[in-house]
Design an enzyme around this catalytic site. Structure first.
Site, PDB file in Angstrom:
ATOM      1  N   GLU A 271     -30.827 -48.299  31.223  1.00 13.04           N
ATOM      2  CA  GLU A 271     -31.798 -47.655  32.118  1.00 13.04           C
ATOM      3  C   GLU A 271     -31.960 -46.210  31.664  1.00 13.04           C
ATOM      4  O   GLU A 271     -31.441 -45.273  32.259  1.00 13.04           O
ATOM      5  CB  GLU A 271     -31.347 -47.746  33.572  1.00 13.04           C
ATOM      6  CG  GLU A 271     -29.906 -47.328  33.826  1.00 13.04           C
ATOM      7  CD  GLU A 271     -29.513 -47.417  35.288  1.00 13.04           C
ATOM      8  OE1 GLU A 271     -29.180 -46.362  35.878  1.00 13.04           O
ATOM      9  OE2 GLU A 271     -29.498 -48.541  35.816  1.00 13.04           O
ATOM     10  N   GLY A 273     -33.854 -42.614  30.651  1.00 12.50           N
ATOM     11  CA  GLY A 273     -34.905 -41.758  31.175  1.00 12.50           C
ATOM     12  C   GLY A 273     -35.257 -40.635  30.225  1.00 12.50           C
ATOM     13  O   GLY A 273     -36.323 -40.627  29.606  1.00 12.50           O
ATOM     14  N   CYS A 349     -38.720 -13.804  41.445  1.00  9.74           N
ATOM     15  CA  CYS A 349     -37.934 -12.616  41.808  1.00  9.74           C
ATOM     16  C   CYS A 349     -36.452 -12.892  41.662  1.00  9.74           C
ATOM     17  O   CYS A 349     -35.670 -12.735  42.615  1.00  9.74           O
ATOM     18  CB  CYS A 349     -38.267 -12.184  43.234  1.00  9.74           C
ATOM     19  SG  CYS A 349     -40.004 -11.803  43.489  1.00  9.74           S
TER      20      CYS A 349
END
Length: 400
Positions: A271, A273, A349
């Site tokens: 599996e 990714g 920021c």
């Protein structure tokens, strides 16, 4: 798959506009499909190839992959719904800790195979399956300890973690499965101890250990096993993009491993990714300021880690390419730098909004475009999109 930036250059020049700063993700769907097809074709017949959609679940990405994979892996109820909404018949598996009852119900009612992470999760799934009178297909995710397991930068097992069932609880879980075989259809074991693996030989040794352990449990507990899910775990080398995981060595070695193993071993399921979709995407951002502070030069781009969190998450200086933009129609000066080191930062920021650091550039100017490669996985999808409420980037999909 090696990254080819040239495919994106002309598109980026078309997108650049003197009156509107550019910030976008671009994905090459043709390259993605070709990469997935090559992965699938190089795997032995006894191996299934699923795509882990957590890496990038954009619909065009999934559509480009659907015909080249054996199924998708989801890690939340939202991902299950997203896949079933768009791919009602694709094989689907459900992994991850902390599954809600509502998510387990969704999995059962949508014919999704569930990877069980704990005894309590198994107990809850059994209760739900009996309530709906709907059997549940399951794998048990187990967290074994292997003495010679070499660590990577991201470890999910081989030590105490929130992932998987501890070996000492396995017997109890298997007894529950056996006692309730009318509701719990046991398919096999799921192992996923690490990610970011860059060493093909090490990954072959790990898979060999997975298979050996699963066969031992199969014999010890007299089990019938359909397949072993070995997770994904193959990484992308962001620090040296020319030195990637050696897939040819790995696929050839995997074939030899399965030929040499016992004939009664189950099928293998991946599996993956990151290794599937990272190469197909780029993140591009226009330079909006260049300034010095002490000995450092800071290139501020439109965007930052709220769009592209990969560099911060992986703790690296991300590879990039400067795309010169010749047009400049502003009524003020155009700051720039020749032959120097720069730090590329975003608009947030926080000093942690750092995309690349201490990198040499030949020339860079305000208005140029910075292209960050290998941005097709765990990039936009892991970022804190709405921090400071900056506008989201464009998402552009280059057709096959």
């Amino acid at each position: 798959m090696m990254f080819d930036a040239e495919k994106f250059i002309s598109v980026i020049h078309d997108l650049a506009h003197p009156d509107k700063s550019l910030c976008a993700y671009l994905y090459d769907l043709g390259a993605l499909a070709s990469h997935a097809r090559n992965i699938k074709s190089s795997l032995p017949d006894r191996v299934n190839f699923f795509y882990a959609i957590k890496a990038n679940s954009d619909l065009p990405i999934l559509s480009a992959l659907a015909e080249h994979v054996d199924g998708f892996e989801a890690s939340s109820g939202g991902e299950i719904q997203w896949v079933r909404q768009n791919f009602p018949d694709v094989p689907l598996i459900f992994s991850g800790p902390g599954k809600l009852d509502t998510e387990l119900e969704l999995a059962i009612l949508n014919n999704v195979t569930v990877h069980i992470e704990s005894r309590f999760e198994l107990e809850r799934l059994l209760h739900i399956a009996r309530h709906y009178q709907q059997p549940a297909e399951i794998l048990l995710r187990v967290n074994p300890h292997f003495e010679d397991l070499r660590a990577t930068s991201l470890m999910m097992g081989g030590k105490p973690t929130q992932f998987g069932i501890s070996v000492e609880h396995l017997s109890d879980c298997l007894k529950m499965v056996r006692d309730n075989s009318d509701c719990l259809y046991f398919q096999g074991f799921h192992f996923h101890l690490l990610s970011h693996q860059l060493d093909a030989a090490q990954h072959l040794r790990l898979l060999s250990a997975y298979i050996e352990q699963a066969v031992k449990w199969k014999e010890e507990f007299n089990l019938v096993i359909d397949h072993i899910n070995v997770g994904g775990g193959i990484g992308v080398n962001y620090k040296d993009i020319d030195q990637q995981f050696d897939w040819c060595h790995f696929s050839h070695g995997l074939n030899n491993l399965l030929i040499g193993a016992a004939k009664n071993i189950p099928k293998i399921r991946f599996e993956m990714g990151r290794y599937v979709s990272a190469f197909c995407g780029v993140y591009v951002a226009e330079v909006i300021d260049i300034k010095t502070s002490g000995n450092g030069t800071y290139v501020v781009v439109k965007g930052g880690t709220h769009h592209f969190r990969t560099p911060y998450a992986q703790n690296h200086s991300h590879p990039f390419k400067v795309i010169p933009v010749s047009t400049w129609k502003k009524p003020y000066s155009r700051p720039g730098l020749r032959h120097g080191k720069v730090n590329i930062v975003g608009q947030l920021c926080t000093p942690k909004d750092l995309l690349a650091f201490d990198e040499m550039v030949g020339e860079i100017r305000v208005g140029d475009i910075v292209l960050f490669s290998h941005a097709g996985a765990y990039a936009w999808h892991i970022s804190h999109h709405d921090f400071l409420r900056h506008a989201h980037p464009q998402h552009i999909y280059l057709p096959a």
